[in-house]
Design a protein around this motif. Structure first.
Motif, PDB file in Angstrom:
ATOM      1  N   ALA A  72      33.577 -59.005 -13.941  1.00 13.32           N
ATOM      2  CA  ALA A  72      33.789 -59.462 -12.554  1.00 13.32           C
ATOM      3  C   ALA A  72      34.842 -60.566 -12.613  1.00 13.32           C
ATOM      4  O   ALA A  72      34.601 -61.704 -12.224  1.00 13.32           O
ATOM      5  CB  ALA A  72      32.486 -59.946 -11.946  1.00 13.32           C
ATOM      6  N   THR A  73      35.995 -60.202 -13.179  1.00 11.86           N
ATOM      7  CA  THR A  73      37.068 -61.171 -13.392  1.00 11.86           C
ATOM      8  C   THR A  73      38.291 -60.798 -12.556  1.00 11.86           C
ATOM      9  O   THR A  73      38.495 -59.632 -12.224  1.00 11.86           O
ATOM     10  CB  THR A  73      37.465 -61.238 -14.877  1.00 11.86           C
ATOM     11  OG1 THR A  73      37.812 -59.924 -15.331  1.00 11.86           O
ATOM     12  CG2 THR A  73      36.327 -61.777 -15.718  1.00 11.86           C
ATOM     13  N   GLN A  74      39.085 -61.800 -12.265  1.00 15.98           N
ATOM     14  CA  GLN A  74      40.326 -61.621 -11.504  1.00 15.98           C
ATOM     15  C   GLN A  74      41.494 -61.463 -12.486  1.00 15.98           C
ATOM     16  O   GLN A  74      41.365 -61.804 -13.664  1.00 15.98           O
ATOM     17  CB  GLN A  74      40.562 -62.829 -10.599  1.00 15.98           C
ATOM     18  CG  GLN A  74      39.447 -63.073  -9.598  1.00 15.98           C
ATOM     19  CD  GLN A  74      39.214 -61.874  -8.702  1.00 15.98           C
ATOM     20  OE1 GLN A  74      40.149 -61.309  -8.139  1.00 15.98           O
ATOM     21  NE2 GLN A  74      37.951 -61.472  -8.569  1.00 15.98           N
ATOM     22  N   PRO A  75      42.632 -60.991 -12.020  1.00 11.90           N
ATOM     23  CA  PRO A  75      43.800 -60.852 -12.901  1.00 11.90           C
ATOM     24  C   PRO A  75      44.210 -62.154 -13.603  1.00 11.90           C
ATOM     25  O   PRO A  75      44.756 -62.117 -14.703  1.00 11.90           O
ATOM     26  CB  PRO A  75      44.899 -60.356 -11.966  1.00 11.90           C
ATOM     27  CG  PRO A  75      44.163 -59.640 -10.880  1.00 11.90           C
ATOM     28  CD  PRO A  75      42.891 -60.428 -10.690  1.00 11.90           C
ATOM     29  N   ASP A  76      43.917 -63.304 -12.988  1.00  8.90           N
ATOM     30  CA  ASP A  76      44.285 -64.587 -13.614  1.00  8.90           C
ATOM     31  C   ASP A  76      43.256 -65.064 -14.636  1.00  8.90           C
ATOM     32  O   ASP A  76      43.404 -66.137 -15.221  1.00  8.90           O
ATOM     33  CB  ASP A  76      44.507 -65.664 -12.554  1.00  8.90           C
ATOM     34  CG  ASP A  76      43.231 -66.072 -11.818  1.00  8.90           C
ATOM     35  OD1 ASP A  76      42.164 -65.457 -12.032  1.00  8.90           O
ATOM     36  OD2 ASP A  76      43.309 -67.020 -11.008  1.00  8.90           O
ATOM     37  N   GLY A  77      42.183 -64.280 -14.863  1.00  6.42           N
ATOM     38  CA  GLY A  77      41.164 -64.633 -15.853  1.00  6.42           C
ATOM     39  C   GLY A  77      39.958 -65.349 -15.300  1.00  6.42           C
ATOM     40  O   GLY A  77      38.978 -65.552 -16.006  1.00  6.42           O
ATOM     41  N   THR A  78      39.992 -65.750 -14.039  1.00  6.31           N
ATOM     42  CA  THR A  78      38.839 -66.428 -13.458  1.00  6.31           C
ATOM     43  C   THR A  78      37.753 -65.398 -13.160  1.00  6.31           C
ATOM     44  O   THR A  78      38.009 -64.210 -13.033  1.00  6.31           O
ATOM     45  CB  THR A  78      39.206 -67.175 -12.163  1.00  6.31           C
ATOM     46  OG1 THR A  78      39.734 -66.232 -11.226  1.00  6.31           O
ATOM     47  CG2 THR A  78      40.225 -68.272 -12.435  1.00  6.31           C
ATOM     48  N   GLY A  79      36.532 -65.882 -13.051  1.00  5.14           N
ATOM     49  CA  GLY A  79      35.411 -65.000 -12.729  1.00  5.14           C
ATOM     50  C   GLY A  79      34.389 -64.988 -13.849  1.00  5.14           C
ATOM     51  O   GLY A  79      34.247 -65.963 -14.592  1.00  5.14           O
ATOM     52  N   GLU A  80      33.688 -63.868 -13.963  1.00  2.00           N
ATOM     53  CA  GLU A  80      32.559 -63.798 -14.889  1.00  2.00           C
ATOM     54  C   GLU A  80      32.570 -62.510 -15.702  1.00  2.00           C
ATOM     55  O   GLU A  80      32.812 -61.432 -15.177  1.00  2.00           O
ATOM     56  CB  GLU A  80      31.254 -63.904 -14.098  1.00  2.00           C
ATOM     57  CG  GLU A  80      30.016 -64.011 -14.960  1.00  2.00           C
ATOM     58  CD  GLU A  80      28.793 -64.376 -14.150  1.00  2.00           C
ATOM     59  OE1 GLU A  80      28.603 -65.577 -13.872  1.00  2.00           O
ATOM     60  OE2 GLU A  80      28.056 -63.464 -13.774  1.00  2.00           O
ATOM     61  N   LEU A  81      32.289 -62.670 -16.980  1.00  2.00           N
ATOM     62  CA  LEU A  81      32.070 -61.560 -17.895  1.00  2.00           C
ATOM     63  C   LEU A  81      30.619 -61.652 -18.335  1.00  2.00           C
ATOM     64  O   LEU A  81      30.202 -62.664 -18.907  1.00  2.00           O
ATOM     65  CB  LEU A  81      33.008 -61.663 -19.104  1.00  2.00           C
ATOM     66  CG  LEU A  81      32.780 -60.659 -20.227  1.00  2.00           C
ATOM     67  CD1 LEU A  81      32.954 -59.230 -19.730  1.00  2.00           C
ATOM     68  CD2 LEU A  81      33.729 -60.945 -21.388  1.00  2.00           C
ATOM     69  N   SER A  82      29.830 -60.628 -18.026  1.00  2.01           N
ATOM     70  CA  SER A  82      28.406 -60.681 -18.358  1.00  2.01           C
ATOM     71  C   SER A  82      28.029 -59.504 -19.249  1.00  2.01           C
ATOM     72  O   SER A  82      28.768 -58.526 -19.361  1.00  2.01           O
ATOM     73  CB  SER A  82      27.562 -60.692 -17.086  1.00  2.01           C
ATOM     74  OG  SER A  82      27.802 -59.546 -16.310  1.00  2.01           O
ATOM     75  N   TRP A  83      26.866 -59.616 -19.878  1.00  4.32           N
ATOM     76  CA  TRP A  83      26.421 -58.570 -20.789  1.00  4.32           C
ATOM     77  C   TRP A  83      24.909 -58.435 -20.786  1.00  4.32           C
ATOM     78  O   TRP A  83      24.189 -59.341 -20.404  1.00  4.32           O
ATOM     79  CB  TRP A  83      26.913 -58.837 -22.213  1.00  4.32           C
ATOM     80  CG  TRP A  83      26.468 -60.143 -22.787  1.00  4.32           C
ATOM     81  CD1 TRP A  83      25.299 -60.418 -23.453  1.00  4.32           C
ATOM     82  CD2 TRP A  83      27.169 -61.388 -22.719  1.00  4.32           C
ATOM     83  NE1 TRP A  83      25.249 -61.732 -23.808  1.00  4.32           N
ATOM     84  CE2 TRP A  83      26.378 -62.346 -23.382  1.00  4.32           C
ATOM     85  CE3 TRP A  83      28.393 -61.777 -22.180  1.00  4.32           C
ATOM     86  CZ2 TRP A  83      26.779 -63.682 -23.506  1.00  4.32           C
ATOM     87  CZ3 TRP A  83      28.779 -63.101 -22.316  1.00  4.32           C
ATOM     88  CH2 TRP A  83      27.983 -64.030 -22.971  1.00  4.32           C
TER      89      TRP A  83
END
Length: 147
Positions: A72-83
């Motif tokens: 759930a990340t934006q092209p600029d790298g902000t947001g969340e990576l979950s697992w």
């Protein structure tokens, strides 16, 4: 798994650079001390990892486990990576995430983690182990990105 442990660090780099390091799973053994092997088992259509297998050797704790990733990340790298855990010999469950937010000094990285082991463990000890995992991961990530 309602109880999660959380910690944050500010890394002197852009969210895109930080996310690039986090997403480069195959290179973890070069900078994440306890990670001995990594294999991306499945990728999304855009090339990002969907399922990754890790071999961990942290002295007393050794395991090979697989995680499914949600981006759930934006092209600029902000947001969340979950697992979420899909396979392990030691754990019943492991839910976690990295959240990346720009800050004046670079990128604030917040790591959340909840682990449920196959063997019984007091909640206080489990949270202490989670805190150690998180703090080690954030320290190693910061050192690697800023080097």
């Amino acid at each position: 798994m309602a109880d999660q442990t959380e910690s944050s660090v500010v890394i002197d780099s852009t969210p895109g650079n930080v996310l690039g390091v986090i997403a480069d799973f195959e290179r973890y053994p070069a900078w994440a001390g306890a990670v001995k092997e990594v294999e991306v088992l499945d990728r999304l259509a855009d090339g990002r990892a969907a399922r990754v297998r890790f071999t961990l050797d942290a002295g007393a704790v050794r395991d090979t486990y697989a995680l499914d990733y949600t981006w759930a990340t934006q092209p600029d790298g902000t947001g969340e990576l979950s697992w979420k855990l899909v396979q392990s010999g030691v754990m019943k469950a492991m839910d976690g995430s990295y959240r990346l937010v720009p800050s004046a000094a670079g990128t604030q990285v917040t790591y959340r983690l909840a682990i449920d082991l196959r063997m019984p463990m007091l909640g206080m000890l489990r949270r202490k182990a989670e805190k150690t995992i998180i703090d080690t991961a954030l320290t190693e990530l910061k050192k690697h990105v800023e080097s």
